[in-house]
Design an enzyme around this catalytic site. Structure first.
Site, PDB file in Angstrom:
ATOM      1  N   HIS A 196       5.120  -6.939  -2.242  1.00 28.25           N
ATOM      2  CA  HIS A 196       5.812  -7.801  -3.196  1.00 28.25           C
ATOM      3  C   HIS A 196       5.064  -9.130  -3.351  1.00 28.25           C
ATOM      4  CE1 HIS A 196       8.862 -10.555  -4.787  1.00 28.25           C
ATOM      5  NE2 HIS A 196       9.335  -9.472  -5.377  1.00 28.25           N
ATOM      6  N   GLU A 237       4.607  -7.010 -11.960  1.00 30.42           N
ATOM      7  CA  GLU A 237       5.346  -8.249 -12.212  1.00 30.42           C
ATOM      8  C   GLU A 237       4.347  -9.399 -12.353  1.00 30.42           C
ATOM      9  OE1 GLU A 237       9.438  -8.235  -9.963  1.00 30.42           O
ATOM     10  OE2 GLU A 237       7.826  -8.243  -8.485  1.00 30.42           O
TER      11      GLU A 237
END
Lengths: 227, 227, 227, 227
Positions: D97, D145
């Site tokens: 992440h 992202e």
């Protein structure tokens, strides 16, 4: 791109070896330069950042940095800018060496920054899957080195020839222009010849040349393997 | 120890600023050298590792590294040995800068390695507690810089004079011989004078001198604050 | 503070040992609980974050986290908040274990956050200097473990008694209220007795109890060393 | 593989948000479960490691870890084993992440370990090149992202639809079976509908659902975008 197409590549990583720091970095480089003179090989050496200028100023060997940070000029105390190593004479950099692993995002950013500055990128990897992934970032080189064989007695070309062969195939599937090196335990002319035969474009090595009494002789032995 | 006892210290950190890389590192250094000539101050500059040799060879200013790795010679691709920066002319190193935080174990090991090589250590910290802890490792300097003030408009000596005063006391309680610097937002002669009055032995600064059109003039303004 | 004053402390670190994960974490805890029943000792166990709730819900042993991140609630995917381990039943946390070294700034921030939440902090260190520095941050415990002895056959109390004695002195000079543990190779009742005699307030251990066939018996042997 | 083929996927990352820790993690999960009931969507939530057991025991929502370490059982204090999150009820994990970037080698090792344990892997990336590289490692999902849009007001599907479209293509070229999620600023049913139309198989989101007064209502609004 400082690496001529079609010529085998040998990169010697000086790491932080005591015999390859400061003035000794230059001595070793001169010995390697003599050993490679007249051979059909692109020899490159990778000294520490603090030694780049000393080595690049006083030799004509291709010089690479061992690492550059992904960041752009600005803050970043203690980092090494691609711009700084370029001004110190480096023509490219190792990226993501086993002793300096980077995040995927930083490998990508580093490769992009090097490319934008006209510097060569040599992304190190540990297996076929990582080689395929690294090649997808479109660096100039991927250098696969199984960590368990680094610094060892047996060359990757003997201990695990399949990783060399498969890495060369996987890398070029992911990015047709990438060149593939292999490393770990590579020492002899036979090892270099085997690497080229397995589909590699050259080798990345360190201890075999830089921790011995006569680095020039060690490189000369290795270059016996050139076609 | 390259820092004379009792003389105020000003360390200029070149970070990775575009105006302080490569040839420009040397230009800035020469300008700072001229500005400090004849003043009762120990001026030191901290360029990137790749620029140390260039700066140390062509100027007589005290040169520090921005970072050295804790490791001893050997493996460590992409790291910067204390031995390498010493051969490149550095007389010490910043340690644990806000932009390159280290583990406690590595700060300790780095301070020990620098000491063993006769190099000065300047450990950066972020508050009084960390200053006390860092001083307990017995470096030559601790430099306290509240992170939220770094690069800002207001000097730590105005925004938080108590952190300077308390850091000086805490550090010397933990290790009587340590010298204490402060930094963050320091720009003017008044800021330097305030730092010394608050018990600091000098200042660590960056942007105020290195991101302006005339670094020499910026340093001259700052040195107005010398006693 | 969940650790009663004046009572010897034994902390068992479950690390990522296969025998101490998930349901087995609870089985081991129950065995240790039985072995410590009725003894004058504060026993604590440190399972992985994912196992804290399981262990704390079904046993009455004091539970510590192995690590918490320094950050406050907010972003921080993949981190472990002090608030989260507290809700999962932990009463404190190891900090800066040899296998999870933290920056000095993060050790300080973590100790502060744990203190603010009423949780105990056990900061691990590798030598006397780091112990002194860690104690200056005012945690509840410092636990000194020479890395070269961790997981080894010889107890730190035999291999290097001086590090235990000096760490206890140095830590308490830096912060009078701190308690000092030692670890690395500690296995037998004699080792525990030696630790206490050298000035430690208890021990931190792992493999001696958690990688053996009968953890309860191993702990019982160890507790023979209680005064 | 816990994710049914052909069904849109919505993963809600609880990060370290104060409203999603401990007991509140369960409350939020129950609200999300109700909002998704009867909809043709695979909903998954990703709480902190310490909250996995609490959430998985008391709800039937698919639970993912936010991170697992690449290491195998053994040493590794402070790490989170894939085995441990599996025993705590997780069916997979986010990997790499933006708030927990991993080295390329560790992403590869983590994906391999998750696969070996029958757990789903969701590798987060920041751009098309990294997406292509991540997909080459053959995880179950890649979630792209753009970091500059994370937590922002404008959905990636509006701000940079091309990154979604190109990521979906690049990922599937590299690994035909991979599914592709997008995230950053995603909030409304229109955003979800746009993501699916751009070639994504679903979305990864956080603040839009987890930092609002009524998470269930926020998810219900989002699920309006299901086909």
């Amino acid at each position: 791109m400082p690496f001529a197409a079609g010529t085998p590549v040998v990169i010697v990583n000086y790491k932080a070896y005591p015999g390859c720091v400061g003035k000794r970095a230059l001595d070793v480089t001169k010995a390697l330069e003599r050993a490679a003179a007249g051979k059909r090989v692109t020899l490159a050496v990778a000294p520490q950042a603090a030694d780049l200028l000393r080595v690049s100023q006083a030799s004509s060997v291709l010089v690479l940095a061992q690492h550059v940070d992904a960041l752009a000029p600005g803050n970043g105390t203690g980092s090494t800018l691609a711009e700084a190593v370029a001004e110190a004479g480096a023509r490219g950099s190792l990226v993501n060496h086993a002793e300096r692993r980077l995040t995927l995002a930083d490998i990508d950013a580093t490769v992009s920054r090097l490319r934008a500055l006209g510097l060569a990128s040599v992304v190190c990897t540990n297996n076929v899957a990582a080689t395929r992934a690294a090649a997808a970032l479109r660096p100039d080189f991927v250098a696969v080195e199984p960590p368990e064989l680094i610094g060892g007695k047996v060359s990757v070309t003997s201990a695990d020839p399949e990783i060399v062969r498969s890495s060369a195939v996987a890398a070029k599937e992911a990015h047709a222009q990438v060149r593939v090196l292999c490393g770990a335990g590579v020492k002899t002319g036979d090892d270099l010849a085997a690497a080229l035969k397995l589909g590699a474009d050259g080798i990345l090595l360190a201890s075999a040349v830089t921790t011995v009494a006569d680095p020039g002789a060690a490189l000369a032995e290795l270059l016996r393997g050139l076609p």
